[in-house]
Design a protein around this motif. Structure first.
Motif, PDB file in Angstrom:
ATOM      1  N   UNK A   7       0.866  -1.188   0.000  1.00  0.00           N
ATOM      2  CA  UNK A   7       0.000   0.000   0.000  1.00  0.00           C
ATOM      3  C   UNK A   7       0.896   1.230   0.000  1.00  0.00           C
ATOM      4  N   UNK A   8       1.005   1.900  -1.120  1.00  0.00           N
ATOM      5  CA  UNK A   8       1.931   3.018  -1.253  1.00  0.00           C
ATOM      6  C   UNK A   8       1.238   4.352  -1.460  1.00  0.00           C
ATOM      7  N   UNK A   9      -0.080   4.397  -1.333  1.00  0.00           N
ATOM      8  CA  UNK A   9      -0.804   5.643  -1.559  1.00  0.00           C
ATOM      9  C   UNK A   9      -1.051   6.330  -0.228  1.00  0.00           C
ATOM     10  N   UNK A  10      -0.777   7.631  -0.197  1.00  0.00           N
ATOM     11  CA  UNK A  10      -0.965   8.433   1.006  1.00  0.00           C
ATOM     12  C   UNK A  10      -1.998   9.511   0.719  1.00  0.00           C
ATOM     13  N   UNK A  11      -2.820   9.809   1.704  1.00  0.00           N
ATOM     14  CA  UNK A  11      -3.845  10.832   1.565  1.00  0.00           C
ATOM     15  C   UNK A  11      -3.344  12.138   2.183  1.00  0.00           C
ATOM     16  N   UNK A  12      -3.460  13.230   1.442  1.00  0.00           N
ATOM     17  CA  UNK A  12      -3.014  14.546   1.897  1.00  0.00           C
ATOM     18  C   UNK A  12      -4.183  15.401   2.401  1.00  0.00           C
ATOM     19  N   UNK A  13      -5.243  14.769   2.878  1.00  0.00           N
ATOM     20  CA  UNK A  13      -6.441  15.500   3.288  1.00  0.00           C
ATOM     21  C   UNK A  13      -6.120  16.534   4.367  1.00  0.00           C
ATOM     22  N   UNK A  14      -5.342  16.154   5.356  1.00  0.00           N
ATOM     23  CA  UNK A  14      -4.994  17.072   6.439  1.00  0.00           C
ATOM     24  C   UNK A  14      -4.295  18.324   5.902  1.00  0.00           C
ATOM     25  N   UNK A  15      -3.362  18.137   4.993  1.00  0.00           N
ATOM     26  CA  UNK A  15      -2.616  19.260   4.416  1.00  0.00           C
ATOM     27  C   UNK A  15      -3.528  20.163   3.590  1.00  0.00           C
ATOM     28  N   UNK A  16      -4.403  19.562   2.794  1.00  0.00           N
ATOM     29  CA  UNK A  16      -5.304  20.348   1.956  1.00  0.00           C
ATOM     30  C   UNK A  16      -6.305  21.129   2.804  1.00  0.00           C
ATOM     31  N   UNK A  17      -6.792  20.519   3.883  1.00  0.00           N
ATOM     32  CA  UNK A  17      -7.698  21.233   4.785  1.00  0.00           C
ATOM     33  C   UNK A  17      -7.001  22.435   5.402  1.00  0.00           C
ATOM     34  N   UNK A  18      -5.762  22.241   5.841  1.00  0.00           N
ATOM     35  CA  UNK A  18      -4.999  23.337   6.453  1.00  0.00           C
ATOM     36  C   UNK A  18      -4.765  24.469   5.453  1.00  0.00           C
ATOM     37  N   UNK A  19      -4.408  24.119   4.223  1.00  0.00           N
ATOM     38  CA  UNK A  19      -4.179  25.131   3.190  1.00  0.00           C
ATOM     39  C   UNK A  19      -5.430  25.958   2.917  1.00  0.00           C
ATOM     40  N   UNK A  20      -6.582  25.325   3.063  1.00  0.00           N
ATOM     41  CA  UNK A  20      -7.853  26.008   2.758  1.00  0.00           C
ATOM     42  C   UNK A  20      -8.542  26.537   4.018  1.00  0.00           C
ATOM     43  N   UNK A  21      -7.866  26.395   5.148  1.00  0.00           N
ATOM     44  CA  UNK A  21      -8.410  26.836   6.437  1.00  0.00           C
ATOM     45  C   UNK A  21      -9.823  26.293   6.643  1.00  0.00           C
ATOM     46  N   UNK A  22      -9.950  24.993   6.405  1.00  0.00           N
ATOM     47  CA  UNK A  22     -11.237  24.319   6.527  1.00  0.00           C
ATOM     48  C   UNK A  22     -11.098  23.214   7.575  1.00  0.00           C
ATOM     49  N   UNK A  23     -12.135  23.021   8.369  1.00  0.00           N
ATOM     50  CA  UNK A  23     -12.112  21.960   9.365  1.00  0.00           C
ATOM     51  C   UNK A  23     -12.683  20.675   8.783  1.00  0.00           C
ATOM     52  N   UNK A  24     -12.385  19.580   9.451  1.00  0.00           N
ATOM     53  CA  UNK A  24     -12.929  18.296   9.044  1.00  0.00           C
ATOM     54  C   UNK A  24     -14.454  18.320   9.173  1.00  0.00           C
ATOM     55  N   UNK A  25     -14.952  19.018  10.187  1.00  0.00           N
ATOM     56  CA  UNK A  25     -16.397  19.146  10.383  1.00  0.00           C
ATOM     57  C   UNK A  25     -17.040  19.866   9.206  1.00  0.00           C
ATOM     58  N   UNK A  26     -16.419  20.954   8.753  1.00  0.00           N
ATOM     59  CA  UNK A  26     -16.957  21.705   7.614  1.00  0.00           C
ATOM     60  C   UNK A  26     -16.947  20.848   6.353  1.00  0.00           C
ATOM     61  N   UNK A  27     -15.852  20.127   6.128  1.00  0.00           N
ATOM     62  CA  UNK A  27     -15.784  19.256   4.958  1.00  0.00           C
ATOM     63  C   UNK A  27     -16.855  18.178   5.043  1.00  0.00           C
TER      64      UNK A  27
END
Length: 73
Positions: A7-27
């Motif tokens: 399994x070599x795929x990594x998710x950058x969700x945390x980084x993208x949320x931070x860049x967009x100043x969005x919370x996991x709740x908002x997403x």
């Protein structure tokens, strides 16, 4: 947590949320996916993702799939 063998795929969700100043709740509210399921994805513990979910996340974050999912080094 290191990727599983094969399994070599990594998710950058945390980084993208931070860049967009969005919370996991908002997403979660925007895409209609539970915070728990998004957290599993964000922490690289997901085994699979539906194309509809992937599309909704990319639309909400205004990103391409390749910005969200990347090959681990």
């Amino acid at each position: 947590m290191p990727p599983e063998e094969g399994h070599e795929i990594r998710c950058r969700l945390d980084e993208l949320l931070a860049e967009r100043q969005m919370t996991l709740t908002e997403l979660s509210e925007r895409v209609g996916v539970s915070i728990v399921n998004l957290s599993v994805l964000k922490n690289d513990r997901a085994k699979a993702i539906r194309f509809t979910t992937l599309t909704a996340i990319c639309n909400a974050l205004e990103c391409e799939v390749g910005e969200l999912l990347v090959m681990a080094p």
